[in-house]
Design a protein around this motif. Structure first.
Motif, PDB file in Angstrom:
ATOM      1  N   ARG A 161      13.415  50.223  43.387  1.00 51.43           N
ATOM      2  CA  ARG A 161      12.029  49.759  43.469  1.00 51.43           C
ATOM      3  C   ARG A 161      11.113  50.581  42.558  1.00 51.43           C
ATOM      4  NH1 ARG A 161      12.246  46.590  48.227  1.00 51.43           N
ATOM      5  NH2 ARG A 161      13.850  47.299  49.701  1.00 51.43           N
ATOM      6  N   GLN A 162      11.554  51.788  42.224  1.00 50.36           N
ATOM      7  CA  GLN A 162      10.758  52.677  41.379  1.00 50.36           C
ATOM      8  C   GLN A 162      11.203  52.627  39.913  1.00 50.36           C
ATOM      9  OE1 GLN A 162       8.266  53.897  43.087  1.00 50.36           O
ATOM     10  NE2 GLN A 162       9.222  53.057  44.945  1.00 50.36           N
ATOM     11  N   HIS A 163      12.164  51.759  39.628  1.00 53.19           N
ATOM     12  CA  HIS A 163      12.700  51.678  38.260  1.00 53.19           C
ATOM     13  C   HIS A 163      12.276  50.377  37.584  1.00 53.19           C
ATOM     14  CE1 HIS A 163      15.579  55.105  37.835  1.00 53.19           C
ATOM     15  NE2 HIS A 163      15.430  55.131  39.162  1.00 53.19           N
ATOM     16  N   SER A 164      12.339  50.388  36.259  1.00 50.08           N
ATOM     17  CA  SER A 164      12.145  49.166  35.478  1.00 50.08           C
ATOM     18  C   SER A 164      13.448  48.378  35.481  1.00 50.08           C
ATOM     19  CB  SER A 164      11.747  49.525  34.040  1.00 50.08           C
ATOM     20  OG  SER A 164      11.674  48.361  33.248  1.00 50.08           O
ATOM     21  N   CYS A 165      13.431  47.199  36.072  1.00 55.20           N
ATOM     22  CA  CYS A 165      14.642  46.380  36.183  1.00 55.20           C
ATOM     23  C   CYS A 165      14.504  45.128  35.319  1.00 55.20           C
ATOM     24  CB  CYS A 165      14.896  45.994  37.637  1.00 55.20           C
ATOM     25  SG  CYS A 165      15.286  47.424  38.681  1.00 55.20           S
ATOM     26  N   LEU A 166      15.548  44.797  34.647  1.00 57.00           N
ATOM     27  CA  LEU A 166      15.586  43.641  33.746  1.00 57.00           C
ATOM     28  C   LEU A 166      16.110  42.453  34.528  1.00 57.00           C
ATOM     29  CD1 LEU A 166      17.164  45.619  30.788  1.00 57.00           C
ATOM     30  CD2 LEU A 166      14.732  45.155  31.195  1.00 57.00           C
ATOM     31  N   VAL A 167      15.341  41.381  34.566  1.00 57.25           N
ATOM     32  CA  VAL A 167      15.591  40.302  35.518  1.00 57.25           C
ATOM     33  C   VAL A 167      15.896  38.986  34.793  1.00 57.25           C
ATOM     34  CG1 VAL A 167      14.575  38.922  37.373  1.00 57.25           C
ATOM     35  CG2 VAL A 167      14.148  41.389  37.266  1.00 57.25           C
ATOM     36  N   TYR A 168      16.930  38.306  35.283  1.00 54.04           N
ATOM     37  CA  TYR A 168      17.277  36.978  34.755  1.00 54.04           C
ATOM     38  C   TYR A 168      16.387  35.937  35.436  1.00 54.04           C
ATOM     39  CZ  TYR A 168      20.021  32.915  33.344  1.00 54.04           C
ATOM     40  OH  TYR A 168      20.419  31.725  32.815  1.00 54.04           O
ATOM     41  N   ALA A 169      15.807  35.043  34.637  1.00 58.00           N
ATOM     42  CA  ALA A 169      14.950  33.977  35.164  1.00 58.00           C
ATOM     43  C   ALA A 169      15.228  32.702  34.382  1.00 58.00           C
ATOM     44  CB  ALA A 169      13.482  34.366  35.045  1.00 58.00           C
ATOM     45  N   ALA A 170      15.501  31.610  35.096  1.00 56.28           N
ATOM     46  CA  ALA A 170      15.801  30.341  34.428  1.00 56.28           C
ATOM     47  C   ALA A 170      15.594  29.197  35.415  1.00 56.28           C
ATOM     48  CB  ALA A 170      17.235  30.332  33.903  1.00 56.28           C
ATOM     49  N   GLY A 171      15.217  28.046  34.870  1.00 53.50           N
ATOM     50  CA  GLY A 171      15.067  26.857  35.699  1.00 53.50           C
ATOM     51  C   GLY A 171      14.026  27.011  36.793  1.00 53.50           C
ATOM     52  N   GLY A 172      12.995  27.797  36.521  1.00 56.12           N
ATOM     53  CA  GLY A 172      11.954  27.995  37.519  1.00 56.12           C
ATOM     54  C   GLY A 172      12.306  29.000  38.595  1.00 56.12           C
ATOM     55  N   LYS A 173      13.481  29.628  38.490  1.00 57.01           N
ATOM     56  CA  LYS A 173      13.904  30.614  39.481  1.00 57.01           C
ATOM     57  C   LYS A 173      13.933  32.004  38.851  1.00 57.01           C
ATOM     58  CE  LYS A 173      16.816  27.408  42.135  1.00 57.01           C
ATOM     59  NZ  LYS A 173      18.189  27.161  42.657  1.00 57.01           N
ATOM     60  N   VAL A 174      13.496  32.977  39.629  1.00 59.98           N
ATOM     61  CA  VAL A 174      13.535  34.374  39.193  1.00 59.98           C
ATOM     62  C   VAL A 174      14.498  35.116  40.118  1.00 59.98           C
ATOM     63  CG1 VAL A 174      12.223  36.488  38.816  1.00 59.98           C
ATOM     64  CG2 VAL A 174      11.156  34.265  38.372  1.00 59.98           C
ATOM     65  N   PHE A 175      15.550  35.671  39.548  1.00 63.25           N
ATOM     66  CA  PHE A 175      16.587  36.325  40.343  1.00 63.25           C
ATOM     67  C   PHE A 175      16.267  37.827  40.459  1.00 63.25           C
ATOM     68  CE2 PHE A 175      18.254  32.475  38.543  1.00 63.25           C
ATOM     69  CZ  PHE A 175      18.933  31.885  39.610  1.00 63.25           C
ATOM     70  N   ASP A 176      15.258  38.082  41.246  1.00 62.87           N
ATOM     71  CA  ASP A 176      14.750  39.452  41.351  1.00 62.87           C
ATOM     72  C   ASP A 176      15.047  40.088  42.703  1.00 62.87           C
ATOM     73  OD1 ASP A 176      13.060  37.893  42.850  1.00 62.87           O
ATOM     74  OD2 ASP A 176      11.194  38.572  41.913  1.00 62.87           O
ATOM     75  N   GLU A 177      15.980  39.519  43.453  1.00 67.61           N
ATOM     76  CA  GLU A 177      16.457  40.143  44.684  1.00 67.61           C
ATOM     77  C   GLU A 177      17.933  40.446  44.523  1.00 67.61           C
ATOM     78  OE1 GLU A 177      13.446  38.581  48.183  1.00 67.61           O
ATOM     79  OE2 GLU A 177      15.468  37.775  48.097  1.00 67.61           O
ATOM     80  N   TRP A 178      18.271  41.729  44.539  1.00 67.75           N
ATOM     81  CA  TRP A 178      19.644  42.168  44.314  1.00 67.75           C
ATOM     82  C   TRP A 178      20.218  42.663  45.638  1.00 67.75           C
ATOM     83  CZ3 TRP A 178      18.656  45.558  39.312  1.00 67.75           C
ATOM     84  CH2 TRP A 178      18.234  44.706  38.276  1.00 67.75           C
ATOM     85  N   THR A 179      21.423  42.183  45.960  1.00 73.66           N
ATOM     86  CA  THR A 179      22.042  42.500  47.249  1.00 73.66           C
ATOM     87  C   THR A 179      23.181  43.499  47.071  1.00 73.66           C
ATOM     88  OG1 THR A 179      21.473  40.316  48.100  1.00 73.66           O
ATOM     89  CG2 THR A 179      23.166  41.537  49.290  1.00 73.66           C
ATOM     90  N   PHE A 180      23.182  44.533  47.875  1.00 73.85           N
ATOM     91  CA  PHE A 180      24.198  45.592  47.834  1.00 73.85           C
ATOM     92  C   PHE A 180      24.893  45.670  49.195  1.00 73.85           C
ATOM     93  CE2 PHE A 180      20.905  46.551  44.838  1.00 73.85           C
ATOM     94  CZ  PHE A 180      21.553  47.070  43.730  1.00 73.85           C
ATOM     95  N   MET A 181      26.193  45.966  49.178  1.00 76.29           N
ATOM     96  CA  MET A 181      26.967  46.107  50.408  1.00 76.29           C
ATOM     97  C   MET A 181      27.629  47.481  50.440  1.00 76.29           C
ATOM     98  SD  MET A 181      26.893  43.238  52.245  1.00 76.29           S
ATOM     99  CE  MET A 181      28.378  43.403  53.240  1.00 76.29           C
ATOM    100  N   GLN A 182      27.585  48.105  51.622  1.00 79.45           N
ATOM    101  CA  GLN A 182      28.312  49.353  51.822  1.00 79.45           C
ATOM    102  C   GLN A 182      28.666  49.458  53.307  1.00 79.45           C
ATOM    103  OE1 GLN A 182      26.389  53.277  51.489  1.00 79.45           O
ATOM    104  NE2 GLN A 182      28.016  53.867  50.064  1.00 79.45           N
TER     105      GLN A 182
END
Length: 297
Positions: free
Chosen positions: A184-205
Protein backbone atom coordinates in the motif's frame (compact mmCIF):
# COMPACT_ATOMS: atom_id res chain seq x y z
CA UNK A 1 -13.97 -34.86 -65.10
CA UNK A 2 -11.45 -37.67 -65.50
CA UNK A 3 -10.18 -39.39 -62.40
CA UNK A 4 -6.33 -39.27 -62.30
CA UNK A 5 -6.26 -42.57 -60.41
CA UNK A 6 -8.13 -44.26 -63.25
CA UNK A 7 -5.54 -42.94 -65.70
CA UNK A 8 -2.74 -44.19 -63.44
CA UNK A 9 -4.43 -47.61 -63.21
CA UNK A 10 -4.65 -47.71 -67.03
CA UNK A 11 -0.91 -46.99 -67.30
CA UNK A 12 -0.13 -49.71 -64.74
CA UNK A 13 -2.22 -52.27 -66.63
CA UNK A 14 -0.42 -51.54 -69.90
CA UNK A 15 3.02 -51.70 -68.26
CA UNK A 16 2.23 -55.00 -66.54
CA UNK A 17 0.74 -56.54 -69.69
CA UNK A 18 -2.44 -57.69 -67.98
CA UNK A 19 -4.95 -56.63 -65.37
CA UNK A 20 -4.04 -59.63 -63.18
CA UNK A 21 -0.33 -58.80 -63.09
CA UNK A 22 -1.03 -55.12 -62.51
CA UNK A 23 -3.33 -55.99 -59.59
CA UNK A 24 -0.58 -58.12 -58.01
CA UNK A 25 1.99 -55.35 -58.44
CA UNK A 26 -0.35 -52.73 -57.00
CA UNK A 27 -1.57 -54.94 -54.18
CA UNK A 28 -5.25 -54.63 -55.04
CA UNK A 29 -7.99 -56.83 -56.44
CA UNK A 30 -8.30 -57.55 -60.14
CA UNK A 31 -11.93 -56.47 -60.08
CA UNK A 32 -10.90 -53.05 -58.73
CA UNK A 33 -8.62 -52.36 -61.70
CA UNK A 34 -11.18 -53.73 -64.12
CA UNK A 35 -13.80 -51.31 -62.80
CA UNK A 36 -11.35 -48.40 -62.94
CA UNK A 37 -10.47 -49.17 -66.55
CA UNK A 38 -14.11 -49.54 -67.49
CA UNK A 39 -15.00 -46.26 -65.82
CA UNK A 40 -12.17 -44.48 -67.64
CA UNK A 41 -13.35 -45.81 -71.00
CA UNK A 42 -16.89 -44.80 -70.12
CA UNK A 43 -15.80 -41.27 -69.20
CA UNK A 44 -13.80 -40.96 -72.43
CA UNK A 45 -16.49 -42.57 -74.55
CA UNK A 46 -13.88 -44.73 -76.26
CA UNK A 47 -12.31 -48.16 -75.86
CA UNK A 48 -8.66 -47.98 -74.89
CA UNK A 49 -7.71 -51.67 -74.83
CA UNK A 50 -8.76 -54.58 -77.00
CA UNK A 51 -9.01 -57.50 -74.61
CA UNK A 52 -8.21 -61.10 -75.49
CA UNK A 53 -7.39 -64.21 -73.49
CA UNK A 54 -3.67 -63.88 -74.29
CA UNK A 55 -2.82 -60.21 -74.33
CA UNK A 56 -3.98 -56.64 -74.24
CA UNK A 57 -3.77 -54.51 -77.38
CA UNK A 58 -4.06 -50.77 -77.31
CA UNK A 59 -6.46 -49.03 -79.63
CA UNK A 60 -5.30 -45.97 -81.53
CA UNK A 61 -6.78 -43.59 -78.97
CA UNK A 62 -5.50 -45.91 -76.24
CA UNK A 63 -1.93 -45.33 -77.43
CA UNK A 64 -2.45 -41.56 -77.34
CA UNK A 65 -4.07 -41.60 -73.91
CA UNK A 66 -1.27 -43.83 -72.59
CA UNK A 67 1.38 -41.15 -73.15
CA UNK A 68 -0.55 -38.71 -70.96
CA UNK A 69 -1.52 -41.40 -68.46
CA UNK A 70 2.14 -42.31 -67.94
CA UNK A 71 2.92 -38.71 -67.03
CA UNK A 72 0.00 -38.61 -64.60
CA UNK A 73 1.06 -41.92 -63.07
CA UNK A 74 4.59 -40.55 -62.58
CA UNK A 75 3.23 -37.34 -61.08
CA UNK A 76 1.04 -39.26 -58.62
CA UNK A 77 3.99 -41.43 -57.66
CA UNK A 78 6.17 -38.36 -57.11
CA UNK A 79 3.48 -36.73 -54.98
CA UNK A 80 3.18 -39.87 -52.83
CA UNK A 81 6.95 -39.92 -52.37
CA UNK A 82 7.01 -36.22 -51.46
CA UNK A 83 4.18 -36.71 -48.98
CA UNK A 84 5.94 -39.68 -47.45
CA UNK A 85 9.20 -37.76 -47.21
CA UNK A 86 7.31 -34.78 -45.80
CA UNK A 87 5.96 -36.98 -43.03
CA UNK A 88 9.39 -38.52 -42.32
CA UNK A 89 11.58 -35.41 -42.27
CA UNK A 90 11.22 -32.35 -40.10
CA UNK A 91 11.77 -29.66 -42.70
CA UNK A 92 10.23 -26.55 -44.19
CA UNK A 93 9.02 -23.20 -42.91
CA UNK A 94 6.96 -22.85 -39.74
CA UNK A 95 4.88 -19.72 -39.25
CA UNK A 96 4.52 -19.07 -35.53
CA UNK A 97 2.83 -16.29 -33.58
CA UNK A 98 3.10 -15.29 -29.93
CA UNK A 99 2.25 -12.28 -27.73
CA UNK A 100 4.97 -9.66 -27.47
CA UNK A 101 5.91 -10.25 -23.81
CA UNK A 102 6.56 -13.96 -24.50
CA UNK A 103 9.30 -13.44 -27.09
CA UNK A 104 12.09 -13.30 -24.51
CA UNK A 105 11.32 -16.87 -23.48
CA UNK A 106 10.19 -18.25 -26.83
CA UNK A 107 12.86 -16.97 -29.23
CA UNK A 108 15.77 -18.90 -27.62
CA UNK A 109 13.70 -22.05 -27.95
CA UNK A 110 13.12 -21.40 -31.65
CA UNK A 111 16.90 -21.28 -31.99
CA UNK A 112 17.24 -24.55 -30.10
CA UNK A 113 14.62 -26.20 -32.33
CA UNK A 114 16.49 -25.04 -35.45
CA UNK A 115 19.67 -26.57 -34.04
CA UNK A 116 17.87 -29.88 -33.56
CA UNK A 117 16.28 -29.68 -37.02
CA UNK A 118 18.55 -27.72 -39.40
CA UNK A 119 16.06 -27.91 -42.29
CA UNK A 120 13.46 -25.89 -40.36
CA UNK A 121 12.98 -22.16 -40.93
CA UNK A 122 10.76 -19.92 -38.79
CA UNK A 123 8.67 -16.89 -39.56
CA UNK A 124 7.69 -15.32 -36.21
CA UNK A 125 4.70 -12.98 -36.02
CA UNK A 126 4.74 -11.10 -32.72
CA UNK A 127 1.23 -9.81 -31.98
CA UNK A 128 -0.78 -9.07 -28.86
CA UNK A 129 -3.97 -9.21 -30.94
CA UNK A 130 -5.81 -12.48 -31.55
CA UNK A 131 -4.36 -13.60 -34.89
CA UNK A 132 -6.62 -15.43 -37.35
CA UNK A 133 -4.51 -18.56 -37.84
CA UNK A 134 -6.24 -19.72 -41.00
CA UNK A 135 -6.44 -16.34 -42.75
CA UNK A 136 -2.79 -15.55 -41.95
CA UNK A 137 -1.56 -19.11 -42.62
CA UNK A 138 -0.15 -19.62 -39.13
CA UNK A 139 1.07 -23.11 -38.23
CA UNK A 140 1.27 -22.66 -34.44
CA UNK A 141 0.26 -19.92 -32.02
CA UNK A 142 1.58 -19.72 -28.47
CA UNK A 143 -1.17 -18.11 -26.40
CA UNK A 144 -1.07 -17.08 -22.76
CA UNK A 145 -4.80 -16.84 -22.11
CA UNK A 146 -8.00 -18.62 -21.19
CA UNK A 147 -9.19 -19.83 -24.58
CA UNK A 148 -12.68 -19.53 -25.95
CA UNK A 149 -14.25 -22.45 -27.80
CA UNK A 150 -13.26 -22.52 -31.46
CA UNK A 151 -12.51 -24.87 -34.33
CA UNK A 152 -8.81 -24.73 -33.44
CA UNK A 153 -6.81 -27.47 -31.73
CA UNK A 154 -5.21 -26.46 -28.43
CA UNK A 155 -2.49 -28.30 -26.50
CA UNK A 156 -1.95 -27.06 -22.97
CA UNK A 157 1.71 -26.46 -22.20
CA UNK A 158 1.63 -25.18 -18.64
CA UNK A 159 -0.10 -23.05 -16.05
CA UNK A 160 1.88 -19.86 -15.72
CA UNK A 161 2.50 -18.90 -12.10
CA UNK A 162 2.16 -15.26 -11.16
CA UNK A 163 5.03 -13.47 -9.48
CA UNK A 164 5.53 -10.13 -7.82
CA UNK A 165 8.57 -8.35 -9.25
CA UNK A 166 10.49 -5.09 -9.17
CA UNK A 167 13.79 -3.74 -10.43
CA UNK A 168 16.76 -3.70 -8.03
CA UNK A 169 16.99 0.06 -8.60
CA UNK A 170 13.41 0.54 -7.36
CA UNK A 171 13.93 -1.67 -4.31
CA UNK A 172 17.15 0.18 -3.42
CA UNK A 173 15.15 3.41 -3.38
CA UNK A 174 11.79 2.27 -1.94
CA UNK A 175 12.86 -0.66 0.22
CA UNK A 176 11.92 -4.35 0.10
CA UNK A 177 8.29 -5.12 1.06
CA UNK A 178 8.15 -7.64 3.93
CA UNK A 179 4.41 -8.43 3.92
CA UNK A 180 1.65 -7.83 1.35
CA UNK A 181 0.21 -4.86 3.27
CA UNK A 182 3.51 -3.03 2.71
CA UNK A 183 2.50 -2.70 -0.94
CA UNK A 184 0.00 0.00 0.00
CA UNK A 185 3.02 2.26 0.52
CA UNK A 186 4.66 1.33 -2.79
CA UNK A 187 4.20 2.42 -6.38
CA UNK A 188 2.45 -0.52 -8.06
CA UNK A 189 2.08 -0.97 -11.80
CA UNK A 190 -1.47 -2.00 -12.62
CA UNK A 191 -3.02 -3.77 -15.60
CA UNK A 192 -6.24 -2.12 -16.83
CA UNK A 193 -8.31 -3.16 -19.85
CA UNK A 194 -11.90 -3.35 -21.00
CA UNK A 195 -13.05 -0.88 -18.38
CA UNK A 196 -11.60 -3.00 -15.57
CA UNK A 197 -8.70 -2.06 -13.31
CA UNK A 198 -6.95 -5.03 -11.72
CA UNK A 199 -5.73 -3.23 -8.65
CA UNK A 200 -6.61 -5.82 -6.00
CA UNK A 201 -3.88 -8.41 -5.52
CA UNK A 202 -4.58 -11.57 -3.52
CA UNK A 203 -1.91 -13.37 -1.47
CA UNK A 204 -2.15 -16.73 0.32
CA UNK A 205 -0.10 -18.02 3.22
CA UNK A 206 -0.93 -20.99 5.46
CA UNK A 207 -4.42 -21.12 3.99
CA UNK A 208 -5.14 -17.49 4.87
CA UNK A 209 -6.08 -15.09 2.08
CA UNK A 210 -5.09 -11.44 2.12
CA UNK A 211 -6.40 -9.06 -0.56
CA UNK A 212 -4.49 -5.82 -0.96
CA UNK A 213 -5.69 -2.81 -2.97
CA UNK A 214 -2.73 -1.17 -4.68
CA UNK A 215 -2.05 2.02 -6.59
CA UNK A 216 0.85 3.62 -8.38
CA UNK A 217 2.19 5.84 -11.11
CA UNK A 218 1.05 3.79 -14.11
CA UNK A 219 -1.90 1.79 -15.41
CA UNK A 220 -1.69 0.18 -18.86
CA UNK A 221 -3.55 -2.30 -21.05
CA UNK A 222 -0.33 -3.83 -22.38
CA UNK A 223 1.89 -6.22 -20.45
CA UNK A 224 4.99 -5.20 -22.39
CA UNK A 225 4.53 -1.58 -21.33
CA UNK A 226 4.18 -2.57 -17.68
CA UNK A 227 7.26 -4.80 -17.88
CA UNK A 228 9.28 -1.96 -19.43
CA UNK A 229 8.12 0.34 -16.64
CA UNK A 230 9.09 -2.19 -13.97
CA UNK A 231 12.54 -2.69 -15.54
CA UNK A 232 13.06 1.08 -15.53
CA UNK A 233 12.43 1.20 -11.77
CA UNK A 234 8.89 2.61 -11.85
CA UNK A 235 7.42 0.23 -9.29
CA UNK A 236 6.17 -3.21 -8.31
CA UNK A 237 4.45 -5.44 -10.87
CA UNK A 238 2.22 -8.53 -10.57
CA UNK A 239 2.71 -10.53 -13.78
CA UNK A 240 2.71 -14.03 -15.27
CA UNK A 241 6.14 -15.52 -14.71
CA UNK A 242 6.49 -16.63 -18.32
CA UNK A 243 6.33 -13.03 -19.47
CA UNK A 244 9.31 -11.93 -17.39
CA UNK A 245 11.47 -15.08 -17.38
CA UNK A 246 14.14 -13.43 -19.54
CA UNK A 247 14.28 -10.43 -17.20
CA UNK A 248 15.11 -12.69 -14.25
CA UNK A 249 18.03 -14.15 -16.17
CA UNK A 250 19.34 -10.68 -17.03
CA UNK A 251 18.95 -9.40 -13.45
CA UNK A 252 16.64 -6.58 -14.53
CA UNK A 253 13.89 -7.84 -12.22
CA UNK A 254 13.76 -9.83 -8.99
CA UNK A 255 10.96 -11.57 -7.13
CA UNK A 256 9.33 -9.96 -4.10
CA UNK A 257 7.51 -11.80 -1.29
CA UNK A 258 8.32 -15.31 -2.61
CA UNK A 259 6.98 -16.85 0.62
CA UNK A 260 3.41 -15.95 -0.41
CA UNK A 261 1.30 -17.84 -2.92
CA UNK A 262 -0.37 -15.91 -5.70
CA UNK A 263 -3.33 -16.84 -7.86
CA UNK A 264 -2.56 -18.84 -10.98
CA UNK A 265 -1.85 -16.80 -14.07
CA UNK A 266 -3.21 -17.53 -17.50
CA UNK A 267 -2.72 -21.04 -18.90
CA UNK A 268 -0.28 -21.39 -21.80
CA UNK A 269 -1.37 -23.18 -24.97
CA UNK A 270 0.01 -24.18 -28.32
CA UNK A 271 -2.84 -23.63 -30.78
CA UNK A 272 -3.06 -24.70 -34.40
CA UNK A 273 -5.78 -25.07 -37.09
CA UNK A 274 -7.76 -28.30 -37.16
CA UNK A 275 -6.79 -30.45 -40.14
CA UNK A 276 -7.37 -34.03 -41.30
CA UNK A 277 -3.62 -34.56 -40.95
CA UNK A 278 -0.90 -32.62 -39.20
CA UNK A 279 2.42 -31.95 -40.91
CA UNK A 280 5.33 -33.62 -39.16
CA UNK A 281 7.13 -30.29 -38.73
CA UNK A 282 4.11 -28.91 -36.85
CA UNK A 283 3.56 -31.99 -34.71
CA UNK A 284 7.27 -32.12 -33.82
CA UNK A 285 7.34 -28.44 -32.88
CA UNK A 286 4.26 -28.74 -30.65
CA UNK A 287 5.81 -31.78 -28.93
CA UNK A 288 9.02 -29.78 -28.46
CA UNK A 289 7.07 -26.96 -26.83
CA UNK A 290 5.40 -29.43 -24.49
CA UNK A 291 8.85 -30.80 -23.62
CA UNK A 292 10.79 -27.56 -23.28
CA UNK A 293 8.57 -24.50 -23.09
CA UNK A 294 8.18 -23.00 -19.66
CA UNK A 295 9.68 -26.04 -17.90
CA UNK A 296 10.91 -23.68 -15.21
CA UNK A 297 7.45 -22.36 -14.38
Amino acid sequence: MLNPQHLAAFASIVRAGSISKAAIQMGCGKSVLSRQLARLEQDLGARLIQRSTRRLTLTQIGEQVLQEALQIDKALSNIEQMAGQHQQEVKGRLRVTCPMPAIGHLVPLLTEFCQRHPQIEFTLLVEDRLVDLIAEQIDVAVRVAHLEDSNLIARKLADSQRVLVAAPSYLAKAGMPQVPDDLRQHSCLVYAAGGKVFDEWTFMQDGISNRVKVAGCLQANNGMALIAAACSGAGVLLIDRVLVAAHFASGELQIILPQYQLMHGSPIYAVYPARDWLALKTATFVAFLQERLFVDL
